[in-house]
Motif scaffolding. Structure first.
Motif, PDB file in Angstrom:
ATOM      1  N   PRO A  17       0.807  -1.227   0.000  1.00 29.66           N
ATOM      2  CA  PRO A  17       0.000   0.000   0.000  1.00 29.66           C
ATOM      3  C   PRO A  17       0.836   1.271   0.000  1.00 29.66           C
ATOM      4  N   ALA A  18       1.965   1.277   0.719  1.00 31.44           N
ATOM      5  CA  ALA A  18       2.811   2.473   0.775  1.00 31.44           C
ATOM      6  C   ALA A  18       3.358   2.826  -0.601  1.00 31.44           C
ATOM      7  N   VAL A  19       3.719   1.797  -1.362  1.00 29.54           N
ATOM      8  CA  VAL A  19       4.248   2.017  -2.714  1.00 29.54           C
ATOM      9  C   VAL A  19       3.186   2.619  -3.615  1.00 29.54           C
ATOM     10  N   PHE A  20       2.002   2.008  -3.622  1.00 28.55           N
ATOM     11  CA  PHE A  20       0.927   2.495  -4.493  1.00 28.55           C
ATOM     12  C   PHE A  20       0.474   3.892  -4.077  1.00 28.55           C
ATOM     13  N   LEU A  21       0.442   4.146  -2.773  1.00 33.47           N
ATOM     14  CA  LEU A  21       0.026   5.460  -2.293  1.00 33.47           C
ATOM     15  C   LEU A  21       1.015   6.533  -2.733  1.00 33.47           C
ATOM     16  N   THR A  22       2.298   6.248  -2.604  1.00 32.33           N
ATOM     17  CA  THR A  22       3.328   7.208  -3.016  1.00 32.33           C
ATOM     18  C   THR A  22       3.268   7.475  -4.510  1.00 32.33           C
ATOM     19  N   LEU A  23       3.125   6.416  -5.290  1.00 27.88           N
ATOM     20  CA  LEU A  23       3.077   6.573  -6.748  1.00 27.88           C
ATOM     21  C   LEU A  23       1.860   7.381  -7.190  1.00 27.88           C
ATOM     22  N   THR A  24       0.699   7.058  -6.629  1.00 28.65           N
ATOM     23  CA  THR A  24      -0.513   7.758  -7.060  1.00 28.65           C
ATOM     24  C   THR A  24      -0.494   9.223  -6.637  1.00 28.65           C
ATOM     25  N   GLN A  25      -0.010   9.506  -5.453  1.00 31.68           N
ATOM     26  CA  GLN A  25       0.060  10.890  -4.996  1.00 31.68           C
ATOM     27  C   GLN A  25       1.067  11.685  -5.811  1.00 31.68           C
ATOM     28  N   THR A  26       2.159  11.048  -6.241  1.00 33.52           N
ATOM     29  CA  THR A  26       3.152  11.735  -7.068  1.00 33.52           C
ATOM     30  C   THR A  26       2.588  12.064  -8.437  1.00 33.52           C
ATOM     31  N   VAL A  27       1.935  11.077  -9.048  1.00 36.47           N
ATOM     32  CA  VAL A  27       1.336  11.303 -10.363  1.00 36.47           C
ATOM     33  C   VAL A  27       0.245  12.367 -10.285  1.00 36.47           C
ATOM     34  N   LYS A  28      -0.485  12.350  -9.191  1.00 36.28           N
ATOM     35  CA  LYS A  28      -1.598  13.286  -9.029  1.00 36.28           C
ATOM     36  C   LYS A  28      -1.133  14.697  -8.677  1.00 36.28           C
ATOM     37  N   GLY A  29      -0.159  14.804  -7.772  1.00 32.59           N
ATOM     38  CA  GLY A  29       0.204  16.125  -7.263  1.00 32.59           C
ATOM     39  C   GLY A  29       1.628  16.574  -7.497  1.00 32.59           C
ATOM     40  N   GLY A  30       2.452  15.735  -8.127  1.00 38.78           N
ATOM     41  CA  GLY A  30       3.811  16.141  -8.399  1.00 38.78           C
ATOM     42  C   GLY A  30       4.821  15.566  -7.415  1.00 38.78           C
ATOM     43  N   LEU A  31       6.092  15.879  -7.665  1.00 41.45           N
ATOM     44  CA  LEU A  31       7.195  15.322  -6.882  1.00 41.45           C
ATOM     45  C   LEU A  31       7.091  15.667  -5.401  1.00 41.45           C
ATOM     46  N   LYS A  32       6.790  16.931  -5.104  1.00 41.46           N
ATOM     47  CA  LYS A  32       6.723  17.353  -3.701  1.00 41.46           C
ATOM     48  C   LYS A  32       5.647  16.577  -2.946  1.00 41.46           C
ATOM     49  N   ALA A  33       4.497  16.385  -3.585  1.00 45.57           N
ATOM     50  CA  ALA A  33       3.410  15.639  -2.951  1.00 45.57           C
ATOM     51  C   ALA A  33       3.828  14.197  -2.684  1.00 45.57           C
TER      52      ALA A  33
END
Length: 204
Positions: A17-33
């Protein structure tokens, strides 16, 4: 400690879950997110470490009711985020520039998701003691040290994922209007999938 580090590296290879959460938040909000999301996950892991040291995680292992309550709260929150992403206006998704997430929002979401996953609490309770030496320093000190090492490794790992996802996300979504229209839907379905996965987790 070196054995602990090697085992953690192997665990990181398996997507969770941590991997998928990080990937989706990055794609959605950018590197900082993405980086902030990783920090939120790590802080959640640190709190789980403190809970394991204090023995609070044992409550989740022995109380079926508490386990179920925490599990369904976490699942409901993930599904809520997924539905929210699916219902975002198409006009916002069609813009060529990715919508930036508020860092505080990314951090809060990641922290809550990690804290509301009872399996994470049980993981720390069962995993950390395996590397405690009976003839070493006080057990509390050893557990805290192992937890801190795990948290630091987690931040480095999720930050690397965020850099990778940010680069790929810019090519797939930001520079491609057709793909951008599906960005929110992809993120939404991933959140809902993680929520459903949490629903079907068992205590053992």
């Amino acid at each position: 400690m070196w054995a602990f580090v090697l085992v953690v590296l192997v665990l990181f290879i398996i997507p969770g879950p941590a991997v998928f959460l990080t990937l989706t938040q990055t794609v959605k909000g950018g590197l900082k997110a993405g980086i902030i999301t990783g920090v939120g996950i790590a802080v959640g892991d640190l709190l789980h470490t403190f809970a394991a040291v204090l023995g609070l995680s044992a409550i989740l292992m022995t109380s079926a009711l508490t386990f179920e309550v925490v599990k369904y709260l976490g699942a409901a929150y993930l599904i809520f985020l997924g539905i929210k992403a699916l219902l975002e206006k198409t006009k916002e998704q069609e813009q060529p520039i990715a919508k930036k997430e508020n860092p505080a929002v990314s951090f809060r979401q990641a922290l809550l998701i990690e804290l509301l996953n009872p399996k994470t609490a049980l993981f720390f309770l069962a995993f950390l003691p395996q590397f405690v030496k009976t003839d070493g320093p006080p057990v509390v000190y050893q557990l805290l040290s192992l937890g801190l090492v795990f948290v630091l490794m987690s931040i480095l790992y999720t930050s690397s994922l965020a850099f990778l996802a940010s680069s790929l996300g810019n090519k797939l979504f930001v520079k491609n209007n057709k793909m951008a229209r599906w960005q929110g839907k992809v993120v939404g379905f991933i959140y809902i999938g993680l929520g459903l996965q949490l629903v079907f987790q068992s205590q053992k």
